[in-house]
Write an enzyme that holds these catalytic residues in place. Structure first.
Site, PDB file in Angstrom:
ATOM      1  CB  CYS A  71      47.891   8.255  24.884  1.00 61.61           C
ATOM      2  SG  CYS A  71      47.908   6.758  25.886  1.00 61.61           S
ATOM      3  CB  CYS A  74      45.598  14.486  25.982  1.00 63.22           C
ATOM      4  SG  CYS A  74      44.011  14.297  26.832  1.00 63.22           S
ATOM      5  CG  HIS A  75      49.773  13.366  25.530  1.00 63.78           C
ATOM      6  ND1 HIS A  75      50.333  14.352  26.311  1.00 63.78           N
ATOM      7  CD2 HIS A  75      49.067  12.582  26.375  1.00 63.78           C
ATOM      8  CE1 HIS A  75      49.988  14.166  27.577  1.00 63.78           C
ATOM      9  NE2 HIS A  75      49.208  13.103  27.649  1.00 63.78           N
ATOM     10  CB  CYS A 105      48.068   9.468  31.666  1.00 68.84           C
ATOM     11  SG  CYS A 105      48.783  11.110  31.424  1.00 68.84           S
ATOM     12  CB  CYS A 213      73.015  -3.397  39.360  1.00 68.75           C
ATOM     13  SG  CYS A 213      73.848  -3.220  37.766  1.00 68.75           S
TER      14      CYS A 213
END
Lengths: 252, 151
Positions: A71, A74-75, A105, A213
């Site tokens: 990851c 790219c980031h 991704c 919930c």
């Protein structure tokens, strides 16, 4: 015991008042926790949710898939990334949240098998990216392309459902500060996910909480990562605008 | 802010109406305020107490308080039910348990004997009421016996 009761009564009065005022600032679920739980969240060395953040950091930097990419290839800068979700994926136009974007991704960029929603790896990666925006204030949703999804999420929140025929807002708007057995009802804000929940003894996603919930009012829950729940997630982000990102929050 | 005040006033009005309906003994209750028994059987106090307290049954203490109940951590979303037997008779209690929203559509109290007009009901509960007719008779017997001398 007495102190805890007094604390509850005081808080109950405070929030009964607050919930009657339209447009009042949202109050984080943090304010509805005991002092012990708040302390657990506040200390990054004690906060159990940080285990997922740390695991996520390792995964984020590990090369994977046929493309043999991490990851982090790219980031590089993650601060503010989590703020942008849910949003429309620029390539497909589909509504995605942070976790389903990570799955995309993995599929497209890494050419790997995507992590399953609610798996330890998915929670870890989402916690890591979420925590990178810790302390940032949530802004209102302004993208006009999201308006229809926002309306659908709001409708889900306000529609009565299940055998008990209750809407989310029946508790989290109309009954804030009241007691369901021993639990004080919060405003139901989403600004700390993934959270570490003491009842779960684990980190968990917002969608897991939404399922709890729905099951609680005996409604058929929606799937983890479903479009219906991402729409609710979008509405909850709008509703919590003004609160700060607390990922990983700790709740009872 | 104006909307907020309206909400607040509406809340006060709802509470006021609710207490009038439940505590004003001099007002002759309307016919629509009463529900005849759903089953030809006598309600049982002890079983009704179990319905009131049990998480797997009515679980009334989730939202209501009752000093006579020994359940810890009682909720406070609905009104306290001490002396409820002084204020409502069996038919009135039964009416409210079956579907309190027939009296007040904004009530948060679920209908315990209704399968109509529900959405997105979980598969395992579809077509089923929350309580059985007999459980409601037991609960009515328990609640009707909640009488306080001063009330």
């Amino acid at each position: 015991m007495l102190l805890s009761t007094l604390w509850r009564l005081g808080l109950s009065g405070l929030f009964s008042l607050a919930s009657c005022t339209a447009g009042a600032a949202p109050v984080s679920g943090y304010a509805f926790q005991s002092a012990d739980t708040q302390a657990l969240q506040d200390d990054p060395f004690m906060n159990p949710g940080m285990l997922w953040v740390d695991a996520g950091k390792a995964l984020f930097n590990t090369k994977a898939g046929a493309a043999n990419k991490a990851c982090s290839d790219c980031h590089q800068t993650l601060e503010g990334t989590a703020d942008k979700f849910p949003r429309l994926n620029p390539r497909t136009g589909a509504l995605v949240n942070l976790t389903t974007q990570i799955q995309l991704c993995q599929l497209d960029q890494q050419q790997a098998t995507p992590v399953a929603y609610e798996s330890q790896a998915a929670l870890a990666l989402t916690s890591y990216v979420g925590h990178a925006s810790f302390g940032r204030k949530w802004q209102p949703v302004t993208d006009p392309a999201l308006a229809t999804y926002l309306q659908r999420g709001a409708a889900y929140f306000s529609r009565r459902k299940g055998q008990l025929d209750l809407a989310c807002g029946d508790c989290h708007v109309r009954s804030v500060g009241k007691l369901l057995r021993g639990d004080m009802i919060s405003e139901g804000h989403s600004n700390g996910y993934p959270i570490y929940r003491l009842e779960w003894q684990s980190a968990g996603s917002l969608h897991r909480r939404l399922r709890s919930c729905d099951i609680g009012v005996r409604a058929e829950p929606r799937a983890l990562g479903s479009q219906a729940y991402i729409e609710v997630e979008l509405y909850l982000r709008q509703r919590a605008a003004g609160l700060s990102n607390e990922t990983p929050a700790v709740r009872r | 802010m104006r909307t907020g005040v309206c909400h607040w006033l509406a809340a006060v009005a709802t509470v006021a109406t609710g207490s009038l309906l439940t505590s004003c003994a001099t007002v002759e209750p309307a016919l629509t305020d009463r529900q005849p028994p759903l089953v030809n059987a006598v309600g049982r106090y002890a079983q009704g107490e179990a319905v009131f307290n049990s998480r797997d049954s009515g679980h009334c203490v989730l939202c209501h308080q009752l000093a006579n109940s020994r359940a810890p951590f009682q909720g406070n979303i609905g009104p306290a039910l001490d002396g409820i037997g002084n204020r409502l008779d069996a038919a009135q209690l039964r009416f409210r348990i079956v579907d309190s929203r027939r009296l007040n559509p904004a009530s948060l109290m679920p209908a315990y004997f209704n399968t109509n007009n529900l959405q997105q009901v979980a598969t395992e509960f579809q077509g089923k009421t929350v309580l059985s007719a007999m459980e409601i008779e037991d609960l009515v017997a328990f609640l009707a016996a909640q009488q306080t001398p001063e009330a």
